[in-house]
Design a protein around this motif. Structure first.
Motif, PDB file in Angstrom:
ATOM      1  N   TRP A   1      22.200 -22.763  32.393  1.00  0.00           N
ATOM      2  CA  TRP A   1      22.185 -21.303  32.234  1.00  0.00           C
ATOM      3  C   TRP A   1      23.197 -20.667  33.188  1.00  0.00           C
ATOM      4  CZ3 TRP A   1      20.855 -17.387  35.685  1.00  0.00           C
ATOM      5  CH2 TRP A   1      20.791 -16.103  35.132  1.00  0.00           C
ATOM      6  N   LEU A   2      23.219 -21.103  34.448  1.00  0.00           N
ATOM      7  CA  LEU A   2      24.169 -20.558  35.420  1.00  0.00           C
ATOM      8  C   LEU A   2      25.609 -20.838  34.995  1.00  0.00           C
ATOM      9  CD1 LEU A   2      22.404 -21.407  38.795  1.00  0.00           C
ATOM     10  CD2 LEU A   2      22.754 -19.127  37.815  1.00  0.00           C
ATOM     11  N   ALA A   3      25.876 -22.027  34.480  1.00  0.00           N
ATOM     12  CA  ALA A   3      27.233 -22.372  34.019  1.00  0.00           C
ATOM     13  C   ALA A   3      27.639 -21.481  32.849  1.00  0.00           C
ATOM     14  CB  ALA A   3      27.299 -23.840  33.623  1.00  0.00           C
ATOM     15  N   GLU A   4      26.707 -21.235  31.930  1.00  0.00           N
ATOM     16  CA  GLU A   4      27.002 -20.357  30.790  1.00  0.00           C
ATOM     17  C   GLU A   4      27.274 -18.932  31.261  1.00  0.00           C
ATOM     18  OE1 GLU A   4      23.742 -20.743  28.037  1.00  0.00           O
ATOM     19  OE2 GLU A   4      24.149 -22.887  27.753  1.00  0.00           O
ATOM     20  N   GLU A   5      26.472 -18.439  32.195  1.00  0.00           N
ATOM     21  CA  GLU A   5      26.668 -17.085  32.733  1.00  0.00           C
ATOM     22  C   GLU A   5      28.020 -16.973  33.426  1.00  0.00           C
ATOM     23  OE1 GLU A   5      24.725 -14.159  32.562  1.00  0.00           O
ATOM     24  OE2 GLU A   5      23.899 -15.389  30.947  1.00  0.00           O
ATOM     25  N   SER A   6      28.366 -17.979  34.198  1.00  0.00           N
ATOM     26  CA  SER A   6      29.648 -17.985  34.902  1.00  0.00           C
ATOM     27  C   SER A   6      30.801 -18.007  33.906  1.00  0.00           C
ATOM     28  CB  SER A   6      29.706 -19.198  35.819  1.00  0.00           C
ATOM     29  OG  SER A   6      30.949 -19.281  36.443  1.00  0.00           O
ATOM     30  N   SER A   7      30.657 -18.809  32.855  1.00  0.00           N
ATOM     31  CA  SER A   7      31.685 -18.892  31.819  1.00  0.00           C
ATOM     32  C   SER A   7      31.850 -17.561  31.102  1.00  0.00           C
ATOM     33  CB  SER A   7      31.318 -19.990  30.828  1.00  0.00           C
ATOM     34  OG  SER A   7      32.291 -20.094  29.831  1.00  0.00           O
ATOM     35  N   ARG A   8      30.723 -16.895  30.787  1.00  0.00           N
ATOM     36  CA  ARG A   8      30.773 -15.585  30.123  1.00  0.00           C
ATOM     37  C   ARG A   8      31.439 -14.552  31.023  1.00  0.00           C
ATOM     38  NH1 ARG A   8      26.042 -16.813  27.079  1.00  0.00           N
ATOM     39  NH2 ARG A   8      24.626 -16.382  28.773  1.00  0.00           N
ATOM     40  N   ALA A   9      31.101 -14.574  32.295  1.00  0.00           N
ATOM     41  CA  ALA A   9      31.693 -13.617  33.237  1.00  0.00           C
ATOM     42  C   ALA A   9      33.194 -13.844  33.357  1.00  0.00           C
ATOM     43  CB  ALA A   9      31.019 -13.731  34.603  1.00  0.00           C
ATOM     44  N   ALA A  10      33.618 -15.110  33.405  1.00  0.00           N
ATOM     45  CA  ALA A  10      35.041 -15.419  33.510  1.00  0.00           C
ATOM     46  C   ALA A  10      35.774 -14.958  32.252  1.00  0.00           C
ATOM     47  CB  ALA A  10      35.248 -16.911  33.731  1.00  0.00           C
ATOM     48  N   ALA A  11      35.152 -15.135  31.082  1.00  0.00           N
ATOM     49  CA  ALA A  11      35.787 -14.714  29.827  1.00  0.00           C
ATOM     50  C   ALA A  11      35.885 -13.195  29.764  1.00  0.00           C
ATOM     51  CB  ALA A  11      34.998 -15.239  28.636  1.00  0.00           C
ATOM     52  N   CYS A  12      34.878 -12.512  30.272  1.00  0.00           N
ATOM     53  CA  CYS A  12      34.859 -11.049  30.220  1.00  0.00           C
ATOM     54  C   CYS A  12      35.766 -10.441  31.274  1.00  0.00           C
ATOM     55  CB  CYS A  12      33.424 -10.553  30.422  1.00  0.00           C
ATOM     56  SG  CYS A  12      33.300  -8.754  30.472  1.00  0.00           S
ATOM     57  N   CYS A  13      35.767 -11.028  32.450  1.00  0.00           N
ATOM     58  CA  CYS A  13      36.476 -10.404  33.564  1.00  0.00           C
ATOM     59  C   CYS A  13      37.755 -11.126  33.945  1.00  0.00           C
ATOM     60  CB  CYS A  13      35.547 -10.332  34.776  1.00  0.00           C
ATOM     61  SG  CYS A  13      34.124  -9.279  34.488  1.00  0.00           S
ATOM     62  N   GLY A  14      38.218 -12.036  33.126  1.00  0.00           N
ATOM     63  CA  GLY A  14      39.474 -12.731  33.388  1.00  0.00           C
ATOM     64  C   GLY A  14      40.641 -11.791  33.188  1.00  0.00           C
ATOM     65  N   PRO A  15      41.850 -12.201  33.543  1.00  0.00           N
ATOM     66  CA  PRO A  15      43.041 -11.349  33.455  1.00  0.00           C
ATOM     67  C   PRO A  15      43.276 -10.789  32.045  1.00  0.00           C
ATOM     68  CG  PRO A  15      43.569 -13.424  34.538  1.00  0.00           C
ATOM     69  CD  PRO A  15      42.148 -13.515  34.088  1.00  0.00           C
TER      70      PRO A  15
END
Length: 174
Positions: free
Chosen positions: A151-165
């Motif tokens: 779950w934490l890995a998925e949340e981190s991945s979603r955050a990176a996709a949303c807040c990436g450059p």
């Protein structure tokens, strides 16, 4: 059954293949493992190398399967010996592969004991060549909750996709 994806292993939990690859370029360098804030003694031995295939059910009732390699270090001082050269460690592992099938991408666990204290489990960080020696930091292998970790890995991945450059202009990070 879910197979653990070792391509996402953290830098402090490398696999055997990466360890051997990095040691291959420094075969004459002493190989020094560190655990509990101290280096292994110069006379340490690799006393056992084991490979296992495991299957189980995690705390979320998810089936799991993985391969794991255990390298047992006996942390003793013997005479006036120096730390084992990286090439000797590499040769020991190569000798094991003549009798036991080792998957270089399998989870790698070190079992370490000084012969007095109980054996402890450690994961290995990426080796560092410094001052003419290969240094490998071992850190205690903690218990974890695999459903929570996923779950934490998925949340981190979603955050990176949303807040990436590329997504910064989309407003999702506002």
């Amino acid at each position: 059954m879910k197979i653990i994806d070792n391509s996402k292993i953290q830098e402090n939990d490398i696999d055997l293949g990466l360890l051997l690859e990095m040691l291959g370029g420094a075969k004459d360098s002493p190989l020094i493992f560190y655990y509990d804030g101290k280096p292994v003694k110069p006379g340490y031995h690799v006393t056992e190398v084991k490979a296992g295939q495991f299957s189980g059910l995690d705390c979320g009732a998810n089936p799991e399967a993985w391969a794991e390699i255990f390298i047992q270090l006996w942390d003793i001082e013997e005479g006036d010996r120096a730390h084992m050269p990286a090439g000797k460690f590499h040769s020991i592992i190569r000798k094991v592969t003549e009798h036991v099938q080792l998957d270089g991408s399998a989870k790698l666990t070190f079992e370490v004991s000084d012969g007095v204290r109980p054996m402890q489990l450690y994961c290995a960080a990426r080796p560092i060549l410094s001052a003419g020696a290969m240094h490998v930091e071992l850190s205690p292998r903690p218990a974890s909750c695999k459903p929570r970790d996923r779950w934490l890995a998925e949340e981190s991945s979603r955050a990176a996709a949303c807040c990436g450059p590329a997504a910064a202009k989309s407003g999702c990070c506002a």
